[in-house]
Design an enzyme around this catalytic site. Sequence first.
Site, PDB file in Angstrom:
ATOM      1  N   PRO A 189      53.212  60.820  24.157  1.00 52.26           N
ATOM      2  CA  PRO A 189      52.109  61.083  23.227  1.00 52.26           C
ATOM      3  C   PRO A 189      52.538  62.006  22.097  1.00 52.26           C
ATOM      4  O   PRO A 189      53.613  62.622  22.166  1.00 52.26           O
ATOM      5  CB  PRO A 189      51.040  61.732  24.114  1.00 52.26           C
ATOM      6  CG  PRO A 189      51.796  62.271  25.279  1.00 52.26           C
ATOM      7  CD  PRO A 189      52.962  61.370  25.501  1.00 52.26           C
ATOM      8  N   PRO A 190      51.730  62.127  21.051  1.00 56.06           N
ATOM      9  CA  PRO A 190      52.096  63.001  19.927  1.00 56.06           C
ATOM     10  C   PRO A 190      52.215  64.457  20.351  1.00 56.06           C
ATOM     11  O   PRO A 190      51.478  64.932  21.209  1.00 56.06           O
ATOM     12  CB  PRO A 190      50.928  62.811  18.938  1.00 56.06           C
ATOM     13  CG  PRO A 190      50.283  61.528  19.327  1.00 56.06           C
ATOM     14  CD  PRO A 190      50.481  61.394  20.801  1.00 56.06           C
ATOM     15  N   GLY A 191      53.161  65.154  19.748  1.00 63.84           N
ATOM     16  CA  GLY A 191      53.263  66.588  19.943  1.00 63.84           C
ATOM     17  C   GLY A 191      54.103  67.041  21.111  1.00 63.84           C
ATOM     18  O   GLY A 191      54.144  68.241  21.405  1.00 63.84           O
ATOM     19  N   VAL A 192      54.811  66.123  21.794  1.00 65.98           N
ATOM     20  CA  VAL A 192      55.594  66.550  22.965  1.00 65.98           C
ATOM     21  C   VAL A 192      57.053  66.824  22.608  1.00 65.98           C
ATOM     22  O   VAL A 192      57.825  67.218  23.478  1.00 65.98           O
ATOM     23  CB  VAL A 192      55.508  65.499  24.096  1.00 65.98           C
ATOM     24  CG1 VAL A 192      54.096  65.348  24.596  1.00 65.98           C
ATOM     25  CG2 VAL A 192      56.051  64.145  23.640  1.00 65.98           C
ATOM     26  N   GLY A 193      57.448  66.599  21.363  1.00 65.22           N
ATOM     27  CA  GLY A 193      58.788  66.994  20.947  1.00 65.22           C
ATOM     28  C   GLY A 193      59.815  65.889  20.914  1.00 65.22           C
ATOM     29  O   GLY A 193      61.006  66.153  21.083  1.00 65.22           O
ATOM     30  N   LYS A 194      59.402  64.640  20.649  1.00 68.37           N
ATOM     31  CA  LYS A 194      60.359  63.536  20.647  1.00 68.37           C
ATOM     32  C   LYS A 194      61.331  63.658  19.472  1.00 68.37           C
ATOM     33  O   LYS A 194      62.547  63.529  19.643  1.00 68.37           O
ATOM     34  CB  LYS A 194      59.597  62.206  20.575  1.00 68.37           C
ATOM     35  CG  LYS A 194      58.658  61.965  21.736  1.00 68.37           C
ATOM     36  CD  LYS A 194      57.950  60.623  21.631  1.00 68.37           C
ATOM     37  CE  LYS A 194      57.030  60.548  20.450  1.00 68.37           C
ATOM     38  NZ  LYS A 194      55.892  61.492  20.540  1.00 68.37           N
ATOM     39  N   THR A 195      60.791  63.909  18.284  1.00 68.67           N
ATOM     40  CA  THR A 195      61.645  64.001  17.093  1.00 68.67           C
ATOM     41  C   THR A 195      62.561  65.212  17.168  1.00 68.67           C
ATOM     42  O   THR A 195      63.760  65.138  16.874  1.00 68.67           O
ATOM     43  CB  THR A 195      60.764  64.074  15.828  1.00 68.67           C
ATOM     44  OG1 THR A 195      59.890  62.938  15.801  1.00 68.67           O
ATOM     45  CG2 THR A 195      61.615  64.085  14.581  1.00 68.67           C
ATOM     46  N   SER A 202      43.813  49.203  36.053  1.00 67.85           N
ATOM     47  CA  SER A 202      43.919  50.346  36.963  1.00 67.85           C
ATOM     48  C   SER A 202      42.581  50.980  37.303  1.00 67.85           C
ATOM     49  O   SER A 202      42.518  51.860  38.165  1.00 67.85           O
ATOM     50  CB  SER A 202      44.846  51.407  36.357  1.00 67.85           C
ATOM     51  OG  SER A 202      44.304  51.914  35.159  1.00 67.85           O
ATOM     52  N   LYS A 231      48.755  60.274  34.294  1.00 68.60           N
ATOM     53  CA  LYS A 231      47.460  60.365  34.956  1.00 68.60           C
ATOM     54  C   LYS A 231      47.356  61.628  35.803  1.00 68.60           C
ATOM     55  O   LYS A 231      46.308  62.296  35.816  1.00 68.60           O
ATOM     56  CB  LYS A 231      47.234  59.116  35.814  1.00 68.60           C
ATOM     57  CG  LYS A 231      47.055  57.850  34.977  1.00 68.60           C
ATOM     58  CD  LYS A 231      46.843  56.617  35.824  1.00 68.60           C
ATOM     59  CE  LYS A 231      46.631  55.378  34.931  1.00 68.60           C
ATOM     60  NZ  LYS A 231      46.427  54.149  35.702  1.00 68.60           N
TER      61      LYS A 231
END
Length: 845
Positions: free
Chosen positions: A363-369, A729, A772
Amino acid sequence: MTNETQDQQERTYPSELPLVPLREAVIFPKIVTPLGVGRERSVNAINAAMAAEKHYVILAAQKDAEVDDVQAEQIYSIGTVAEIVRLLRIPDGSAQVIVQGLDRVRITDWAPESRYFKARFEVLPTELGGPVEREALMRNVKTSFQQYVDNGGSILPEIAMTAKTIEDAAHFADLVATSPDLTLEQRQQLLETHSVVERLRFLSVFLAKQNEILELKAKIQSEVQSTIDKTQREYILREQMKTIQKELGEDEGSAELKELREKIEAAGMPEQVKDKALKEVARLEKIPQASPETGVIRTYVDWLISVPWNVAASDDWDITAAGQILDEDHYGLGKVKDRILEYMAVRKLTKDVRAPILCFVGPPGVGKTSLGKSIARAMGRKFIRMSLGGIRDEAEIRGHRRTYVGALPGRILQNMKVAGQINPVFMLDEIDKVGADFRGDPSSALLEVLDPEQNFAFSDHYLEVPYDLSKVIFITTANIEDTTIPPRRDRMEVIRLPGYTEDEKMHIATGYLLPRQLKQHGLAGEAAPVEEPAAEGATETAPDAVSPQDSRHAEVPGPTVTPTESPRLTITEDALRKIIREYTREAGVRNLEREIGAINRKIARKVASGEMAQATVDGADIATYLGPERFEYGLAEKEDMVGAATGVSVSEHGGDVLTVEATTMDQGSKTEEFVLTGQIQKVMEESARAALSYVRAHQAELGVPKGFFKDHAMHIHVPAGAIPKDGPSAGVTMATAIVSALTGRPVRRDVAMTGEITLRGKVLPIGGVKEKLLAVHRAGITTFLLPEKNKKDLVDIPKEVLDTVEVKTVATIDDVLTIALQKHARVTPPATGYRDVGRPAPPPS
């Protein structure tokens, strides 16, 4: 007394005159002006004026020139009485008239007349003002007007000649007012000005401004002409130099081509590419320099030379030091670090290993870049970032063919040129957002880039020679994996970054976000940067990073700032935990940093205004600075509810908990036996039907009255109806809500569940287990029901989560119902009628 005043005394007018509204025109006294009249009411007014003994007509400007059917209130009240000197009728019904202005008039009333405008009016007197001031202004305006004409002002020659001979100040002012540089509003203002002195003063200011503009325009034109003359002079000198060099046997073109050949030899190109480059230089030698093809060939050869062919960063790594750099920049992320260090170790032992192609999904903001930048720093390589979001043209990847004007290589080779080496860390950001349209499919073009079996001979449409990308470490990022086409997903090694636990967010906030915000807002005291272990998602910019846009995508960059003096703001751990729990609900830390920044701004304002010198913010103060809490931390439901079960979902923003509601109602003659609402998509709808079918098939075992479904319908609703939902699910969650609604057994509020249900009651495995469980952990739920076949996925779950959430594995829906439902019904099971969803269970008798 002026001539205008004498004429006013001599002329007499009828009490009412026809009026013609004008578009973008103002008529002044004594000025002869041609007019075109086309509107029916205006033509009728002209005809009425011509029928009278004296051909007088009132001419007044309309306020909005775009209005065709103008009304009386849309006409200026000040106009000019004019005499029609000549009339020429046109066969189409319009007319051309020449009019001469006579006097300024004010419209006092409108006479009744349906075919044209007819107005009552009064003649406005002319105020002359003091003779000395009038004469001084008259001379000043005459001088400025002559300068205006000399500077190229848009004035007719006959008007300029007439202005020189006029001695009447009123007439002169009206003549100058006809300048086309004046706007309609300015001309109307001059018409409405009674005082001749005020008119002259207005025109003096206007002409001074216009003269300044015209002089600046002339200066600019002069500079442009000088530049053109200089260019022509240089061209002549160059041609003379070529002639002299030719006489001396020195050919400039030959020297240039020789330099190109030397660069080709030094570029380290493969033989096939070098041969093609030399052939293009040979073509360039035969083509006249004036030919347009010269520039095309020269640009192509320059690209072949500038792209790196054999320049590479060193692979002599210190594995231990690289591991320390990764640990400094990021907290946790063991799998990613191990994969990079393994590649570095193997590469150090053998040169034949292919570079990995990794895909960071989260998700956005987890530091991928920022993680990609940290990898480049650890490996000592250049870092290149290329955003793929919104790209729809295949040429962005492969480039255009040279037949197109202005063709260039694709962005892959453009970035390789910027990197200047054949083995950089190349990040393809937002790969899940690549589109496709009539210009091609960039996703298909990326298949060759990301395939280790093909990218050693990548073909760009512009260069048309194979280029080796096999040594490049490609890292792609995506928010969601499902939108990536399967062939491209198959070529990448997917590493998931699901999000942070509460303790990890606390580590990030205290170690990075808070110190950085304190420094940015001037609240940190005298600070000195100190290297400390960074939070997961934190990074430093690689010193040799080459993309100027990278920094805005680095979620938590930079080392911890440790103040040498006590900071002006202290935020306690209780306050940070309250922000995490009640003001943010996200997988990453972007909103957390925004909230910390909001507190810093409010404290900075108080410090700057002298209200306080230092501040300490604890949990009780958070509402003062951030307002009321935005999220409820704790159980999804406050009480055990009938017909309401807690499930878990996964989206591109991470995991989240949701409530599934079920109720029964009389079927009636026109009501469907099964209603599903909440923007439920196809797969989830089928899952709901499977859950209901299972319950109907086992209604006797579950305690549902026989024949109940003949007269009753079931309604299932998933709140947040504006958000589309899909996936299998939620099957066990819907089955649990249905059974609870039918039997009156409340669902435990401390239990969340996930799993796909079959018609036989089996609970099948699902994806996104870590996301989850993190969502369940964030929501404060203590028990989580997980399909038995997903037990293997618990190995990746942080210990902190497993210590606070009891995970129970289930194999069948019976296992789910045994754990999730209270043993005894506290509400009488429905026999007929309708029962409210989520009715709180009354206390047992």
